[in-house]
Design an enzyme around this catalytic site. Structure first.
Site, PDB file in Angstrom:
ATOM      1  N   GLU A   1       1.384   6.029   6.552  1.00  0.00           N
ATOM      2  CA  GLU A   1       2.706   5.709   7.096  1.00  0.00           C
ATOM      3  C   GLU A   1       3.630   6.929   6.991  1.00  0.00           C
ATOM      4  O   GLU A   1       4.373   7.246   7.910  1.00  0.00           O
ATOM      5  CB  GLU A   1       3.287   4.507   6.346  1.00  0.00           C
TER       6      GLU A   1
ATOM      7  N   ARG B   1     -11.961   0.635  -3.986  1.00  0.00           N
ATOM      8  CA  ARG B   1     -12.414  -0.761  -4.031  1.00  0.00           C
ATOM      9  C   ARG B   1     -13.625  -0.983  -3.134  1.00  0.00           C
ATOM     10  O   ARG B   1     -14.418  -1.906  -3.372  1.00  0.00           O
ATOM     11  CB  ARG B   1     -11.257  -1.705  -3.691  1.00  0.00           C
TER      12      ARG B   1
HETATM   13  P1  AMP Z   1      -5.586   1.247   6.730  1.00  0.00           P
HETATM   14  O1  AMP Z   1      -6.088   2.671   6.780  1.00  0.00           O
HETATM   15  O2  AMP Z   1      -4.178   1.119   7.195  1.00  0.00           O
HETATM   16  O3  AMP Z   1      -6.532   0.297   7.418  1.00  0.00           O
HETATM   17  O4  AMP Z   1      -5.525   0.835   5.190  1.00  0.00           O
HETATM   18  C1  AMP Z   1      -6.668   0.422   4.527  1.00  0.00           C
HETATM   19  C2  AMP Z   1      -6.745   0.974   3.131  1.00  0.00           C
HETATM   20  O5  AMP Z   1      -5.503   0.877   2.442  1.00  0.00           O
HETATM   21  C3  AMP Z   1      -7.756   0.201   2.327  1.00  0.00           C
HETATM   22  O6  AMP Z   1      -8.511   1.128   1.533  1.00  0.00           O
HETATM   23  C4  AMP Z   1      -6.940  -0.747   1.485  1.00  0.00           C
HETATM   24  O7  AMP Z   1      -7.468  -0.837   0.181  1.00  0.00           O
HETATM   25  C5  AMP Z   1      -5.531  -0.144   1.458  1.00  0.00           C
HETATM   26  N1  AMP Z   1      -4.468  -1.115   1.846  1.00  0.00           N
HETATM   27  C6  AMP Z   1      -3.672  -1.039   2.945  1.00  0.00           C
HETATM   28  N2  AMP Z   1      -2.791  -2.052   2.998  1.00  0.00           N
HETATM   29  C7  AMP Z   1      -3.049  -2.824   1.918  1.00  0.00           C
HETATM   30  C8  AMP Z   1      -2.491  -4.067   1.415  1.00  0.00           C
HETATM   31  N3  AMP Z   1      -1.484  -4.708   2.050  1.00  0.00           N
HETATM   32  N4  AMP Z   1      -3.015  -4.588   0.277  1.00  0.00           N
HETATM   33  C9  AMP Z   1      -4.029  -3.949  -0.361  1.00  0.00           C
HETATM   34  N5  AMP Z   1      -4.591  -2.788   0.051  1.00  0.00           N
HETATM   35  C10 AMP Z   1      -4.112  -2.228   1.171  1.00  0.00           C
END
Ligand code: AMP
Length: 176
Positions: free
Chosen positions: A96, A59
């Site tokens: 996770e 995205r």
């Molecule tokens: P992070 O590495 O934990 O910051 O996760 C970010 C990535 O995971 C991004 O590329 C987001 O598109 C996806 N992502 C994580 N959590 C969500 C959520 N609750 N809704 C949509 N996309 C998420």
């Protein structure tokens, strides 16, 4: 007036129980909301001097591509492992459960180029941190990071700011 929040769809329990998935496909298909989002990011960054926008698969390609065009910058994709055809740098990052890997072409940047990192959403910041490491390994300098959505309780924004990276987000969902 319709807000960006109204244009973002929340899908509970996707991709697994307990996750509130913030779906930007409904924002992207709404011409006004998509334009408003890109305009807000452009307005914030228009006087910054970036050479490149880097977007994180998938995205981040859509928002980052539009932003690169408007800022008259080049665009570089940060992709999931195995998708880029030429020589790459790879960076593992924690999910996770387990780990995943992001890659960029090792010749994607000329050393010293200034980069704006873009994705749709920041949660824990692990994905963005991996992308920053890749860009910096290739010799680039990440000047700022922009996201449409912030999940502040997961600490990603604070993590990037602690790395000295200014962070812009357009909407924020507390309590996720
Ligand atoms: P992070 O590495 O934990 O910051 O996760 C970010 C990535 O995971 C991004 O590329 C987001 O598109 C996806 N992502 C994580 N959590 C969500 C959520 N609750 N809704 C949509 N996309 C998420």
């Amino acid at each position: 007036m319709k807000t960006l929040y109204d244009a973002i769809r929340t899908v509970p329990n996707y991709p697994k129980d307990g996750i509130m998935f913030r779906d930007i496909t409904t924002l992207l298909s709404d011409a006004r909301a998509f334009m408003t989002s890109v305009d807000a990011l452009v307005q914030h960054h228009v006087s910054d001097e970036f050479d490149l926008v880097a977007g994180i698969e998938a995205r981040g390609f859509i928002v980052g591509g539009a932003l690169a065009h408007r800022l008259a910058c080049g665009f570089i994709p940060v992709r999931k492992k195995g998708k880029l055809p030429a020589a790459t740098f790879a960076q593992d990052y924690d999910l996770e459960y387990g780990t995943d890997t992001l890659e960029i072409h090792s010749d994607a940047l000329t050393p010293g180029q200034k980069v704006l990192l873009v994705d749709d959403l920041i949660a824990t910041g692990g994905t963005a941190e991996a992308a920053i490491k890749l860009i910096e390994r290739a010799g680039g300098e990440v000047i700022a990071c922009s996201f449409v959505i912030d999940l502040p309780d997961l600490g990603g924004r604070a993590k990037l700011e602690a790395m000295g990276k200014p962070v812009l987000t357009l909407v924020s969902y507390e309590g996720d």
